[in-house]
Write an enzyme that holds these catalytic residues in place. Structure first.
Site, PDB file in Angstrom:
ATOM      1  N   ASP A  33       0.857  -1.191   0.000  1.00 24.22           N
ATOM      2  CA  ASP A  33       0.000   0.000   0.000  1.00 24.22           C
ATOM      3  C   ASP A  33       0.894   1.243   0.000  1.00 24.22           C
ATOM      4  O   ASP A  33       2.127   1.129  -0.026  1.00 24.22           O
ATOM      5  CB  ASP A  33      -0.928   0.001   1.225  1.00 24.22           C
ATOM      6  N   HIS A  61     -13.082  -0.855  -6.466  1.00 17.74           N
ATOM      7  CA  HIS A  61     -14.185   0.108  -6.600  1.00 17.74           C
ATOM      8  C   HIS A  61     -13.741   1.548  -6.361  1.00 17.74           C
ATOM      9  O   HIS A  61     -14.502   2.481  -6.595  1.00 17.74           O
ATOM     10  CB  HIS A  61     -15.350  -0.265  -5.669  1.00 17.74           C
TER      11      HIS A  61
END
Length: 374
Positions: A229, A267
């Protein structure tokens, strides 16, 4: 009562009273939907599910009010809060030998307990937080300006920039994600272990603080996990014997592995960026590897299927679709180009990233397990 204009008079003449009230009821129910969620938020913030759970058996209204130190003049108001939550299925009510009745927990309210590993209360408090609901109230303004999202219209910053700068809200968000990871991983381990068979290494792309990967690492000690990340997200996070954290940009390069996990990540991005991320995964994957995606895949029924469902009055299917569409609206207001995809849109994205084979399995409630192979 006089009609306000000719169109109202015409409507009254062309519709039956039943049709008029049915239409009005639909509008009222939609307008009042927020009352359910905010009543539930009230119960969670007061700790009512935990009070009943700690008591060990259903409680009368008087007992609940006493435990909460509710002022006597507000007892009737609490009864009304409990009444709507009983109607919504969050509490049970049995009269037995007491006219007050006894309020007990249901499966839904058990998920709201503070010590519940799956922490549905965290999701509720996140979704009903003013930072989220205020931006929904800005949708009409957003459609008439050139700001990327309604969240930015409301708060003056994009979602991720805002989260990074608001410690309290950031904690609420990541607590929500971690609780959801606990639930998803427990189901994967229990019912879908074969998804991880033959994998020696796995990168959790956009894995946040590592809740999903940490749980998987305990269940599959033979697999080496990497949580990948942004550097500020994984900074100072401690790994384990078979898990490490690595900072970087998924649009530049992703560490190589046998498999990649994208849980609740895709998403956040539009189709073009989603294809780029999947292409980066494909570049780093061996020929026998795969990408595991956990996301909503909205089923688009044909006219015939829609008619069949209507005839069956399939409430569970309708509720699931409504949940998926509501999630899509939350994506729209928070992320620039982010969205929940239909099955057809997922097929287009996967094929656009060059995956020759994939399967989409709707097995995780409102979400699907998607496996894509190079």
């Amino acid at each position: 009562m006089a009609m306000a204009n000719g169109s109202s008079s015409s409507l009254s003449a062309s519709w039956s009273s039943a049709e008029l009230f049915k239409a009005q009821g639909q509008v009222w129910n939609c307008a009042l939907n927020c009352v359910n969620s905010l009543s539930l938020k009230c119960a969670v913030e007061l700790g009512i599910p935990d009070i009943i759970h700690s008591h060990g058996q259903p409680m009368t209204l008087s007992q609940i009010c006493s435990a909460l130190n509710i002022q006597p003049n507000k007892t009737q108001a609490m009864e009304r809060v409990m009444r709507i939550l009983v109607h919504s299925g969050f509490f049970s009510l049995s009269r037995d030998d007491d006219p007050q009745g006894y309020y007990g927990l249901t499966p839904a309210s058990r998920l709201l307990l503070k010590d519940e590993p799956f922490g549905a209360a965290k999701f509720l408090l996140f979704m009903t937080h003013p930072h989220m609901t205020d931006s929904l109230n800005s949708l009409s303004s957003w459609f008439q300006n050139d700001v990327p999202t309604s969240f930015e219209t409301t708060h003056g910053k994009g979602y991720w920039e805002f989260v990074a700068g608001e410690d309290k809200f950031s904690k609420i968000f990541y607590d929500c994600m971690e609780a959801d990871s606990e639930l998803i991983v427990s189901v994967l381990i229990k019912d879908y272990k074969e998804v991880f068979e033959g994998i020696g290494s796995l990168v959790d792309v956009g894995g946040g603080t590592g809740a999903t990967a940490l749980a998987l690492a305990k269940a599959f000690p033979e697999i080496n996990f990497t949580v990948f990340d942004q550097p500020h997200v994984v900074h100072n996070l401690q790994g384990t014997q078979n898990l490490r954290f690595q900072g970087g940009d998924m649009f530049d390069a992703i560490p190589p592995a046998d498999a990649f996990l994208l849980k609740w990540t895709s998403h956040d991005w539009g189709d073009e960026d989603c294809v780029k991320i999947l292409k980066k995964c494909k570049e780093a994957i061996p020929s026998k590897g795969k990408v595991i995606i956990i996301e909503i895949a909205i089923k688009e029924n044909s006219k015939e299927e829609a008619e069949e469902e209507k005839e069956k009055d399939d409430c569970s299917s309708k509720t699931e679709t409504e949940t998926q569409l509501c999630f899509d609206m939350m994506c729209m207001q928070a992320y620039n180009f982010g969205k929940q995809r239909t099955v057809r849109e997922w097929e287009k994205v996967l094929e656009g990233a060059g995956f020759s084979h994939y399967k989409i399995t709707p097995c995780l409630g409102a979400r699907s397990l998607i496996e894509a192979y190079p």
